[in-house]
Design an enzyme around this catalytic site. Structure first.
Site, PDB file in Angstrom:
ATOM      1  CB  SER A  19     -43.555  13.010  52.954  1.00 30.56           C
ATOM      2  OG  SER A  19     -42.907  13.689  51.935  1.00 30.56           O
ATOM      3  CB  SER A 147     -40.786   5.476  38.987  1.00 31.04           C
ATOM      4  OG  SER A 147     -40.102   6.515  38.323  1.00 31.04           O
ATOM      5  CE1 TYR A 160     -37.054   5.734  43.084  1.00 30.78           C
ATOM      6  CE2 TYR A 160     -36.930   6.444  40.792  1.00 30.78           C
ATOM      7  CZ  TYR A 160     -37.635   6.346  41.977  1.00 30.78           C
ATOM      8  OH  TYR A 160     -38.914   6.840  42.061  1.00 30.78           O
ATOM      9  CE  LYS A 164     -39.818   3.573  42.757  1.00 34.59           C
ATOM     10  NZ  LYS A 164     -40.917   3.507  43.730  1.00 34.59           N
ATOM     11  CB  THR A 195     -42.674  14.797  46.628  1.00 34.34           C
ATOM     12  OG1 THR A 195     -41.602  14.042  46.035  1.00 34.34           O
ATOM     13  CG2 THR A 195     -43.962  14.520  45.885  1.00 34.34           C
TER      14      THR A 195
HETATM   15  N1  LIG Z   1     -41.765  12.492  43.326  1.00 39.21           N
HETATM   16  C1  LIG Z   1     -41.470  11.908  42.183  1.00 39.21           C
HETATM   17  O1  LIG Z   1     -41.009  12.554  41.231  1.00 39.21           O
HETATM   18  C2  LIG Z   1     -41.740  10.445  41.988  1.00 39.21           C
HETATM   19  C3  LIG Z   1     -41.783   9.946  40.678  1.00 39.21           C
HETATM   20  C4  LIG Z   1     -41.995   8.592  40.486  1.00 39.21           C
HETATM   21  C5  LIG Z   1     -42.195   7.755  41.563  1.00 39.21           C
HETATM   22  N2  LIG Z   1     -42.155   8.270  42.838  1.00 39.21           N
HETATM   23  C6  LIG Z   1     -42.336   7.344  43.953  1.00 39.21           C
HETATM   24  O2  LIG Z   1     -43.359   7.832  44.791  1.00 39.21           O
HETATM   25  C7  LIG Z   1     -43.186   7.297  46.101  1.00 39.21           C
HETATM   26  C8  LIG Z   1     -43.380   8.408  47.117  1.00 39.21           C
HETATM   27  O3  LIG Z   1     -42.349   9.372  46.942  1.00 39.21           O
HETATM   28  P1  LIG Z   1     -42.592  10.949  47.100  1.00 39.21           P
HETATM   29  O4  LIG Z   1     -42.312  11.557  45.796  1.00 39.21           O
HETATM   30  O5  LIG Z   1     -43.870  11.222  47.772  1.00 39.21           O
HETATM   31  O6  LIG Z   1     -41.332  11.307  48.032  1.00 39.21           O
HETATM   32  P2  LIG Z   1     -41.234  11.731  49.576  1.00 39.21           P
HETATM   33  O7  LIG Z   1     -41.995  12.977  49.783  1.00 39.21           O
HETATM   34  O8  LIG Z   1     -39.770  11.712  49.876  1.00 39.21           O
HETATM   35  O9  LIG Z   1     -41.970  10.552  50.325  1.00 39.21           O
HETATM   36  C9  LIG Z   1     -41.370   9.304  50.540  1.00 39.21           C
HETATM   37  C10 LIG Z   1     -42.132   8.572  51.610  1.00 39.21           C
HETATM   38  O10 LIG Z   1     -41.545   7.282  51.816  1.00 39.21           O
HETATM   39  C11 LIG Z   1     -41.292   7.095  53.205  1.00 39.21           C
HETATM   40  N3  LIG Z   1     -40.121   6.250  53.394  1.00 39.21           N
HETATM   41  C12 LIG Z   1     -38.852   6.458  52.934  1.00 39.21           C
HETATM   42  N4  LIG Z   1     -38.041   5.490  53.357  1.00 39.21           N
HETATM   43  C13 LIG Z   1     -38.796   4.642  54.113  1.00 39.21           C
HETATM   44  C14 LIG Z   1     -38.527   3.451  54.834  1.00 39.21           C
HETATM   45  N5  LIG Z   1     -37.282   2.933  54.908  1.00 39.21           N
HETATM   46  N6  LIG Z   1     -39.533   2.851  55.487  1.00 39.21           N
HETATM   47  C15 LIG Z   1     -40.781   3.366  55.453  1.00 39.21           C
HETATM   48  N7  LIG Z   1     -41.110   4.485  54.798  1.00 39.21           N
HETATM   49  C16 LIG Z   1     -40.121   5.120  54.128  1.00 39.21           C
HETATM   50  C17 LIG Z   1     -41.074   8.506  53.739  1.00 39.21           C
HETATM   51  O11 LIG Z   1     -41.426   8.601  55.128  1.00 39.21           O
HETATM   52  P3  LIG Z   1     -40.437   8.578  56.372  1.00 39.21           P
HETATM   53  O12 LIG Z   1     -39.261   9.432  56.049  1.00 39.21           O
HETATM   54  O13 LIG Z   1     -41.286   9.091  57.479  1.00 39.21           O
HETATM   55  O14 LIG Z   1     -40.072   7.137  56.549  1.00 39.21           O
HETATM   56  C18 LIG Z   1     -42.103   9.301  52.943  1.00 39.21           C
HETATM   57  O15 LIG Z   1     -43.372   9.211  53.537  1.00 39.21           O
HETATM   58  C19 LIG Z   1     -41.791   6.653  46.109  1.00 39.21           C
HETATM   59  O16 LIG Z   1     -41.933   5.255  45.988  1.00 39.21           O
HETATM   60  C20 LIG Z   1     -41.138   7.215  44.873  1.00 39.21           C
HETATM   61  O17 LIG Z   1     -40.158   6.353  44.338  1.00 39.21           O
HETATM   62  C21 LIG Z   1     -41.940   9.588  43.070  1.00 39.21           C
END
Ligand SMILES: NC(=O)c1ccc[n+]([C@@H]2O[C@H](COP(=O)([O-])OP(=O)(O)OC[C@H]3O[C@@H](n4cnc5c(N)ncnc54)[C@H](OP(=O)(O)O)[C@@H]3O)[C@@H](O)[C@H]2O)c1
Length: 271
Positions: A19, A147, A160, A164, A195
């Site tokens: 995702s 992040s 969270y 981080k 996302t």
């Molecule tokens: N979107 C933002 O605004 C933002 C900003 C700063 C940092 N981030 C960071 O970016 C990263 C990706 O997030 P995203 O925004 O792409 O959100 P997302 O679409 O919710 O993706 C999260 C991903 O992590 C996987 N995941 C969650 N729990 C897991 C577990 N216990 N074991 C293995 N995989 C797991 C999910 O896959 P499954 O459900 O299939 O396990 C999914 O592929 C995260 O570390 C997040 O903290 C995001």
């Protein structure tokens, strides 16, 4: 010590590849000729990503390796499986993670622990198991999706932000130890990216928040984010901040006027 032969493609292992940001990175690495190991919990979602990748990059070979970052006891075997596939791992992108939407006083300790287990200890454990293999092969690149919450805390993110901040400290230290082995460590610090992160965020009792937050509906999408930072990723920069003006300004205030930032954030209502 093994080296990449002129015929083999770099092997890139991405967690959270089902995702959002992980999937966007998988597409980019595939387009640039890598073989990929895709990891997350949901195998069926990873299969869909694999199909998409084969469409855009038929030469890329793809291994699906489902795992749960919260199950530390299984991660050594997963790392071995990832290594055994091609006998090398050139890039490890620790990206899998979950966020939080709960006030500290309404958060169960088990929820705060889950955030640390998945975001911090899960990524740390995979890195711990992969790095000796990168040392042996004489090169490597470890990236972590941290992040801007790794730089300053805000309401509703106590666990969270803690996870981080822990990532920032640990991987800054690991980077220093890896210079002599030709292994780079990159911390990616995004601001809000559109996302499923908000829907998947944990509420106080550990259940999913289940809806999109205001902060993320207007945000940059994940493909655009990856495109924007790709040159810096390839250049193996130590830290890459990718955010809108508000978060960049907050980061500046954190350095030069932390009390003012604190005052502004206290008044902020954004969930
Ligand atoms: N979107 C933002 O605004 C933002 C900003 C700063 C940092 N981030 C960071 O970016 C990263 C990706 O997030 P995203 O925004 O792409 O959100 P997302 O679409 O919710 O993706 C999260 C991903 O992590 C996987 N995941 C969650 N729990 C897991 C577990 N216990 N074991 C293995 N995989 C797991 C999910 O896959 P499954 O459900 O299939 O396990 C999914 O592929 C995260 O570390 C997040 O903290 C995001």
């Amino acid at each position: 010590m093994s080296t990449v032969s002129s015929t083999s493609k770099p092997v890139v292992w991405i967690t959270g590849a089902s995702s959002g940001i992980g999937k966007a990175f998988a597409k980019k690495y595939a387009l640039h000729g890598s073989d990929l190991i895709l990891s997350s919990r949901r195998k069926e979602e990873l299969e869909k990503v694999k199909d998409e990748l084969i469409e855009i990059s038929p030469r890329s070979e793809i291994l699906i390796l489902s795992l749960d970052l919260a199950k530390e006891e299984e991660l050594a075997d997963k790392a071995q499986e990832a290594w055994d596939w091609k006998q090398r791992i050139d890039v490890l992108l620790n990206n899998g993670g979950i966020s939080q939407r709960s006030l500290f006083l309404e958060s169960d300790m088990s929820t705060l622990r889950t955030l640390m287990e998945v975001n911090f200890f899960g990524s740390l454990a995979l890195t711990r198991h992969v790095l000796p293999k990168m040392v042996e092969q004489g090169s490597g690149h470890v990236l972590v999706t941290s992040s801007v919450a790794g730089k300053f805390g805000t309401k509703f993110r106590s666990g969270y932000a803690a996870s981080k901040h822990a990532i920032q400290g640990a991987f800054d230290s690991i980077r220093q130890e890896m210079y002599e082995y030709n292994i780079a460590v990159t911390l990616i610090c995004p601001g809000p990216i559109k996302t499923a992160i908000t829907q998947n965020s944990l509420t106080g009792d550990g259940k999913a928040f289940g809806k999109m937050g205001d902060l993320h509906t207007q945000a940059m999408d994940a493909d655009e984010m990856v495109q924007k930072i790709w040159k810096k990723v390839v250049a193996r920069k130590e830290e890459i901040v990718v955010s809108g003006f508000k978060e960049r300004f907050a980061l500046l205030l954190k350095r030069i006027a932390p009390r003012l930032l604190n005052k502004i954030l206290q008044r902020s209502k954004v969930v």
